[in-house]
Design an enzyme around this catalytic site. Structure first.
Site, PDB file in Angstrom:
ATOM      1  N   ASP A   7       0.991  -0.932  -0.500  1.00  0.00           N
ATOM      2  CA  ASP A   7       0.072   0.309  -0.076  1.00  0.00           C
ATOM      3  C   ASP A   7       0.356   1.732   0.340  1.00  0.00           C
ATOM      4  O   ASP A   7       2.856   0.946   0.057  1.00  0.00           O
ATOM      5  CB  ASP A   7      -0.932  -0.074   1.181  1.00  0.00           C
ATOM      6  CG  ASP A   7      -1.797   1.358   1.273  1.00  0.00           C
ATOM      7  OD1 ASP A   7      -2.586   1.363   0.532  1.00  0.00           O
ATOM      8  OD2 ASP A   7      -2.248   1.721   2.474  1.00  0.00           O
ATOM      9  N   SER A   8       0.222   2.550  -0.416  1.00  0.00           N
ATOM     10  CA  SER A   8       0.842   3.729  -0.312  1.00  0.00           C
ATOM     11  C   SER A   8       1.423   3.466   1.007  1.00  0.00           C
ATOM     12  O   SER A   8       2.727   5.144   1.475  1.00  0.00           O
ATOM     13  CB  SER A   8       0.064   4.714  -0.724  1.00  0.00           C
ATOM     14  OG  SER A   8      -0.392   4.761  -0.088  1.00  0.00           O
ATOM     15  N   TYR A  39      -0.156   7.737  -2.549  1.00  0.00           N
ATOM     16  CA  TYR A  39      -0.761   7.720  -4.203  1.00  0.00           C
ATOM     17  C   TYR A  39      -1.518   9.020  -4.612  1.00  0.00           C
ATOM     18  O   TYR A  39      -1.945   9.124  -5.931  1.00  0.00           O
ATOM     19  CB  TYR A  39      -0.722   6.458  -4.367  1.00  0.00           C
ATOM     20  CG  TYR A  39       0.398   5.380  -3.808  1.00  0.00           C
ATOM     21  CD1 TYR A  39       1.447   5.968  -3.894  1.00  0.00           C
ATOM     22  CD2 TYR A  39      -0.488   4.022  -4.220  1.00  0.00           C
ATOM     23  CE1 TYR A  39       2.591   5.100  -3.444  1.00  0.00           C
ATOM     24  CE2 TYR A  39       1.009   3.445  -3.995  1.00  0.00           C
ATOM     25  CZ  TYR A  39       2.167   3.583  -3.452  1.00  0.00           C
ATOM     26  OH  TYR A  39       3.541   2.602  -3.411  1.00  0.00           O
ATOM     27  N   CYS A  70      -4.301  -1.483  -1.737  1.00  0.00           N
ATOM     28  CA  CYS A  70      -4.679  -0.429  -1.761  1.00  0.00           C
ATOM     29  C   CYS A  70      -5.979  -0.013  -3.257  1.00  0.00           C
ATOM     30  O   CYS A  70      -5.246  -0.354  -4.415  1.00  0.00           O
ATOM     31  CB  CYS A  70      -3.440   0.203  -2.278  1.00  0.00           C
ATOM     32  SG  CYS A  70      -3.332   2.645  -2.946  1.00  0.00           S
ATOM     33  N   GLU A 149      -1.451   8.333   8.205  1.00  0.00           N
ATOM     34  CA  GLU A 149       0.387   7.982   7.941  1.00  0.00           C
ATOM     35  C   GLU A 149       0.598   8.873   9.986  1.00  0.00           C
ATOM     36  O   GLU A 149       2.140   8.131  10.347  1.00  0.00           O
ATOM     37  CB  GLU A 149       0.648   8.630   7.061  1.00  0.00           C
ATOM     38  CG  GLU A 149       0.296   7.493   5.891  1.00  0.00           C
ATOM     39  CD  GLU A 149       1.229   6.333   5.697  1.00  0.00           C
ATOM     40  OE1 GLU A 149       1.955   6.529   5.705  1.00  0.00           O
ATOM     41  OE2 GLU A 149       0.278   5.095   5.325  1.00  0.00           O
ATOM     42  N   CYS A 181     -11.037   3.863   0.594  1.00  0.00           N
ATOM     43  CA  CYS A 181      -9.552   3.389   0.736  1.00  0.00           C
ATOM     44  C   CYS A 181      -8.890   3.251   2.069  1.00  0.00           C
ATOM     45  O   CYS A 181      -9.760   2.953   3.041  1.00  0.00           O
ATOM     46  CB  CYS A 181      -8.962   4.793   0.303  1.00  0.00           C
ATOM     47  SG  CYS A 181      -7.515   5.577   1.365  1.00  0.00           S
ATOM     48  N   THR A 182      -8.205   2.288   1.522  1.00  0.00           N
ATOM     49  CA  THR A 182      -7.483   1.212   2.641  1.00  0.00           C
ATOM     50  C   THR A 182      -7.007   2.273   4.244  1.00  0.00           C
ATOM     51  O   THR A 182      -7.296   1.495   5.094  1.00  0.00           O
ATOM     52  CB  THR A 182      -6.661   0.834   2.733  1.00  0.00           C
ATOM     53  OG1 THR A 182      -5.305   0.829   1.898  1.00  0.00           O
ATOM     54  CG2 THR A 182      -7.192  -0.637   1.548  1.00  0.00           C
ATOM     55  N   HIS A 183      -6.620   3.633   4.442  1.00  0.00           N
ATOM     56  CA  HIS A 183      -6.173   3.941   5.303  1.00  0.00           C
ATOM     57  C   HIS A 183      -7.995   4.458   5.823  1.00  0.00           C
ATOM     58  O   HIS A 183      -7.420   4.750   7.663  1.00  0.00           O
ATOM     59  CB  HIS A 183      -5.966   5.414   4.833  1.00  0.00           C
ATOM     60  CG  HIS A 183      -4.323   5.566   4.344  1.00  0.00           C
ATOM     61  ND1 HIS A 183      -3.724   5.369   3.069  1.00  0.00           N
ATOM     62  CD2 HIS A 183      -3.068   5.671   5.208  1.00  0.00           C
ATOM     63  CE1 HIS A 183      -2.031   4.885   3.278  1.00  0.00           C
ATOM     64  NE2 HIS A 183      -2.033   5.107   4.536  1.00  0.00           N
TER      65      HIS A 183
HETATM   66  N1  DGL Z   1      -4.596   3.915   1.248  1.00  0.00           N
HETATM   67  C1  DGL Z   1      -4.388   4.136  -0.029  1.00  0.00           C
HETATM   68  C2  DGL Z   1      -6.087   3.360  -0.857  1.00  0.00           C
HETATM   69  O1  DGL Z   1      -6.202   2.418  -0.379  1.00  0.00           O
HETATM   70  C3  DGL Z   1      -4.354   5.496  -0.945  1.00  0.00           C
HETATM   71  C4  DGL Z   1      -4.121   6.128   0.232  1.00  0.00           C
HETATM   72  C5  DGL Z   1      -3.181   7.521  -0.999  1.00  0.00           C
HETATM   73  O2  DGL Z   1      -3.593   8.424  -0.767  1.00  0.00           O
HETATM   74  O3  DGL Z   1      -1.705   7.014  -0.955  1.00  0.00           O
HETATM   75  O4  DGL Z   1      -6.259   4.564  -1.878  1.00  0.00           O
END
Ligand code: DGL
Length: 247
Positions: A7-8, A39, A70, A149, A181-183
């Site tokens: 992931d990012s 990302y 991600c 993050e 988004c996985t975050h």
């Molecule tokens: N975790 C990422 C996702 O699922 C993106 C977060 C980022 O912008 O880096 O899209």
């Protein structure tokens, strides 16, 4: 051989956790590309380059399958990765628009994700196919990524930022909030606090873990039940890289 994840940054750890529950005997390698986070606002070409670098590193570690943990990287790069590495199964993730649209009673669904995810073919196609007659409100929530993050997932400031994104979706009548988004599942307690009694919060972690398990089984690649899993975590941070090996 381990299953690779990238992931990012730290977001995809929610997928990793769901996967470890679904497949407790599998070893894993997780790459958090925090040096290049976010990302979400990068070009598709740039994301493909970064996704390829993570993939190469996971393949060097002899990963038998790669989970693109991600949404943004899935949207930009999974077709290219599958095409370049035809002997490796790739699992991707996309926002849970389909279940949200099917369950919605108000006919309004809110999706929180990055611009990269909203611009991708997968999102457009899923929305067109499964959300006919449902109003899907797309909201870019890049601020959530930096909160996660930094490990800032329960502060007063984090709650203010979450509220500012979620309230407009609720005001527009959304009865489901999709974490695309996985975050964002890392902020789930705050998102649920804000939307309590007004909307359900859903994400795709569990579905991705189950799909990964199905693909491993179909390919005859499930680890034996006597295997002792080893979990490796690699976080790329600007100039140095830190690797932690956990048993
Ligand atoms: N975790 C990422 C996702 O699922 C993106 C977060 C980022 O912008 O880096 O899209």
């Amino acid at each position: 051989m381990p299953v690779g994840f990238f992931d990012s940054g730290l977001g995809g750890l929610c997928i990793l956790e769901a996967f470890k529950k679904a497949c407790p005997h599998e070893s894993t390698v997780y790459i958090a590309d925090s040096a290049n986070c976010p990302y979400g606002n990068k070009s598709a070409e740039e994301i493909i380059r970064l996704a390829e670098a993570c993939t190469a590193e996971l393949l060097e570690r002899r990963c038998k399958m790669i989970v693109v943990a991600c949404n943004t990287a899935t949207a930009a790069a999974i077709d290219v990765l599958r095409d370049r590495h035809r002997d490796v199964p790739f699992i991707g993730i996309e926002p849970a628009v389909k279940p949200a649209a099917l369950r919605s009673k108000s006919g309004v669904v809110g999706v929180l994700a990055t611009a990269g995810t909203f611009n991708g073919r997968l999102y457009r196609e899923t929305k067109a196919r499964f959300a006919k007659g449902v109003t899907v409100i797309a909201s870019v929530a890049d601020e959530f990524v930096s909160l996660v993050e930094r490990g800032e997932t329960s502060s007063h400031r984090a709650e203010t930022i979450v509220r500012a994104k979620v309230e407009p979706l609720l005001a527009a009548g959304a009865d489901h909030i999709v974490l695309g988004c996985t975050h964002f599942p890392h902020l789930r307690p705050l998102i649920e606090k804000v939307s309590a009694g007004r909307a359900d919060v859903i994400d795709s972690s569990e579905a991705v873990a189950q799909q990964a398990r199905r693909v491993l089984a179909r390919c005859g690649m499930l680890a034996s039940e006597s295997a002792t899993p080893v979990h490796e975590f690699i976080r790329k941070v600007h100039t140095r890289q830190c690797a932690v090996r956990m048993v």
